[in-house]
Enzyme design. Structure first.
Site, mmCIF file in Angstrom:
data_model
loop_
_atom_site.group_PDB
_atom_site.id
_atom_site.type_symbol
_atom_site.label_atom_id
_atom_site.label_comp_id
_atom_site.label_asym_id
_atom_site.label_seq_id
_atom_site.Cartn_x
_atom_site.Cartn_y
_atom_site.Cartn_z
ATOM 1 N N HIS A 18 9.133 -14.913 23.722
ATOM 2 C CA HIS A 18 11.164 -14.904 23.298
ATOM 3 C C HIS A 18 11.586 -15.895 22.126
ATOM 4 O O HIS A 18 10.820 -17.285 22.386
ATOM 5 C CB HIS A 18 11.499 -15.458 25.115
ATOM 6 C CG HIS A 18 12.877 -15.492 24.880
ATOM 7 N ND1 HIS A 18 13.489 -16.362 25.856
ATOM 8 C CD2 HIS A 18 13.930 -14.553 24.799
ATOM 9 C CE1 HIS A 18 14.327 -16.113 25.866
ATOM 10 N NE2 HIS A 18 14.876 -15.176 25.023
ATOM 11 N N HIS A 60 20.127 -19.340 17.797
ATOM 12 C CA HIS A 60 20.944 -18.113 18.933
ATOM 13 C C HIS A 60 22.557 -18.392 19.733
ATOM 14 O O HIS A 60 23.487 -17.540 19.932
ATOM 15 C CB HIS A 60 19.890 -18.150 20.842
ATOM 16 C CG HIS A 60 20.327 -17.200 21.781
ATOM 17 N ND1 HIS A 60 21.963 -18.380 22.387
ATOM 18 C CD2 HIS A 60 20.167 -16.495 22.333
ATOM 19 C CE1 HIS A 60 21.355 -17.422 23.614
ATOM 20 N NE2 HIS A 60 20.963 -16.270 23.419
#
Length: 249
Positions: A18, A60
């Site tokens: 991730h 992100h």
């Protein structure tokens, strides 16, 4: 919207890290890619958004403080200032000085390290279509000739549609926190080959229905080995995790 041509099989690994390194490295950095490769992990997931200057970078959040030593929003600053930021120090002092990577740098490093990639298109608000177009175009160019293409995914349907227009041959996955009742119609309309969803909310019945419909299935962010094993038994193709060291084992 038509799907890309079917692949002979699901070519992405069963476990992907991730945000490049999960909990083991600063997220969305080249250092994370290096850590993953050293662990023997065959694939990574990371986020790509555009800067104010239109450059796709690995990031992100729309704001900078959580992962860098910068302040404000990504869109508040030009590239020259962003390149001065430290994207590693928030994780650990041993990663101090790690820069924010450009998407093109991540592509080059993934190919050099033989890492498969799930590229999440993460647009800042109001920049959905533009981000989808730019990311898809660069992904198509950067992975030209690769045995395993990048898998583009996004929560934004506008970004996915734009990506399909810009690079119709690249496979795409639709990200959704919970699988809605009308998932099949949405997936067909978007022309995706996979649904990516939160592992906490997925049910065995949903997994069976998605696979029976001919779609592939990825889950995030699963860090429990026992639950990961159960998900694999349900037919989940790829598990995206913060702990690739534990889940791979």
């Amino acid at each position: 919207m038509p799907r890309p041509a079917p692949l002979p099989d699901w070519p992405w690994p069963a476990v992907m890290a991730h945000r490049c390194g999960g909990a083991l490295a600063p997220e969305n950095t080249l250092a994370g890619l290096r850590v993953c490769r050293n662990l023997g992990c065959g694939g990574v997931e990371f986020d790509v958004m555009l800067t104010r200057d239109g450059t796709p970078i690995l990031m992100h959040d729309e704001t900078l403080p959580r992962t860098t030593n910068g302040e404000g929003r990504v869109l508040d600053h030009g590239d020259a200032w962003l390149w001065t930021l430290d994207a590693g120090i928030r994780h650990h002092v041993s990663f101090a000085g790690e820069p924010i990577p450009r998407f093109v740098q991540a592509i080059e490093r993934c190919r050099a390290l033989d890492l498969a990639a799930n590229v999440e298109i993460k647009p800042c608000g109001g920049h959905e279509r533009r981000t989808g177009e730019v990311v898809a175009r660069l992904a198509r160019q950067g992975w030209e000739g690769a045995v395993v293409p990048p898998l583009l995914s996004s929560f934004s349907v506008d970004a996915l549609r734009a990506a399909a227009d810009a690079a119709p041959g690249l496979p795409r996955g639709w990200l959704t926190d919970r699988v809605p009742a009308d998932w099949q119609g949405i997936a067909q309309d978007l022309g995706v080959i996979a649904i990516h969803t939160n592992s906490l909310h997925l049910t065995e019945t949903q997994a069976a229905g998605i696979k029976a419909a001919g779609l592939r299935l990825a889950v995030y962010t699963e860090n429990d080995p026992q639950h990961a094993r159960l998900l694999r038994n349900w037919g989940v193709d790829t598990i995206i995790t913060d702990r690739p060291d534990l889940i791979r084992a």
